[in-house]
Design a protein around this motif. Structure first.
Motif, short mmCIF file in Angstrom:
data_model
loop_
_atom_site.label_atom_id
_atom_site.label_comp_id
_atom_site.label_asym_id
_atom_site.label_seq_id
_atom_site.Cartn_x
_atom_site.Cartn_y
_atom_site.Cartn_z
N HIS A 1 0.83 -1.21 0.00
CA HIS A 1 0.00 0.00 0.00
C HIS A 1 0.86 1.25 0.00
O HIS A 1 0.66 2.17 -0.81
N ASP A 2 1.81 1.34 0.90
CA ASP A 2 2.62 2.56 1.01
C ASP A 2 3.46 2.77 -0.25
O ASP A 2 3.61 3.89 -0.73
N ARG A 3 4.00 1.70 -0.81
CA ARG A 3 4.78 1.82 -2.04
C ARG A 3 3.87 2.26 -3.19
O ARG A 3 4.27 3.05 -4.04
N LEU A 4 2.65 1.76 -3.22
CA LEU A 4 1.70 2.12 -4.27
C LEU A 4 1.34 3.61 -4.20
O LEU A 4 1.27 4.28 -5.24
N VAL A 5 1.13 4.12 -3.01
CA VAL A 5 0.82 5.54 -2.86
C VAL A 5 2.00 6.39 -3.31
O VAL A 5 1.84 7.41 -4.00
N PHE A 6 3.20 5.98 -2.93
CA PHE A 6 4.40 6.69 -3.38
C PHE A 6 4.48 6.70 -4.90
O PHE A 6 4.73 7.74 -5.53
#
Length: 205
Positions: free
Chosen positions: A133-138
């Motif tokens: 999730h966090d990598r996708l938002v980045f």
């Protein structure tokens, strides 16, 4: 996979690694003169993907030099974006003049972001503490900037864009900064082969 995210009329080309023997135009070679071999190969493969995508669009292959902002200079009437990460290179292009005013694509390896990067690039309300999730938002924020820059020509801080990952491959994108071009930002995402993909378009309001 990237093709599935694109709006109608846009085309992409992608590869899982660097392509050998790519012939660059003089203007392109000058941009990576003196760079390490890996960077030259990455750059050449990106241009190869771009020309493949342009061919599918029906545009002639032309030099894609690097502009003063370090972004590729696309032919007149063409909207485009490039991305690369470990084991992946891609380009997406489409004709300007329609509902889509700008496009940004980004690819990231499907692994957790370092904690210090999360602190820098994600708003508090975007953090879930899960790697994908966090990598996708980045990744989505990188794509937002690529769609934003050609329209506004000013820096967009990571915290000036809010991204929500939704079901069905949808990204809700809210750009919080003042803008001069009336548009809304829309996003899509996907994942395959250990790579996360994001696409953001600036769409005529």
């Amino acid at each position: 996979m990237l093709d599935d995210l694109l709006p109608a009329g846009f085309h992409a080309s992608q590869t899982g690694g660097d392509v050998a023997g790519v012939v660059l135009f003089d203007e392109e070679r000058a941009a990576v003169e003196g760079a390490v071999a890996g960077r030259r190969a990455e750059f050449a493969t990106g241009r190869h993907c771009a020309r493949q995508a342009l061919r599918r669009l029906g545009a002639s292959p032309v030099p894609l030099p690097v502009g003063e902002d370090r972004a590729p200079v696309w032919p007149d009437r063409v909207l485009g974006s490039l991305t690369h990460c470990t084991g992946f290179r891609a380009a997406a292009v489409g004709w300007a003049g329609g509902e889509v005013l700008g496009i940004g694509i980004d690819a990231e390896p499907d692994r957790p972001l370092p904690a210090e990067v999360i602190e820098h690039v994600l708003r508090t309300d975007e953090r879930l503490g899960t790697g994908a999730h966090d990598r996708l938002v980045f990744s989505a924020k990188e794509a937002v900037f690529k769609a934003w820059w050609p329209l506004e020509r000013r820096w967009l801080d990571f915290h000036e864009a809010r991204v929500t990952v939704e079901q069905g491959g949808v990204l809700a994108v809210d750009v919080l900064a003042d803008r001069t071009v009336a548009c809304r930002y829309e996003g899509r995402w996907g994942a395959a082969g250990g790579v996360l993909f994001t696409l953001v378009t600036a769409v005529r309001a």
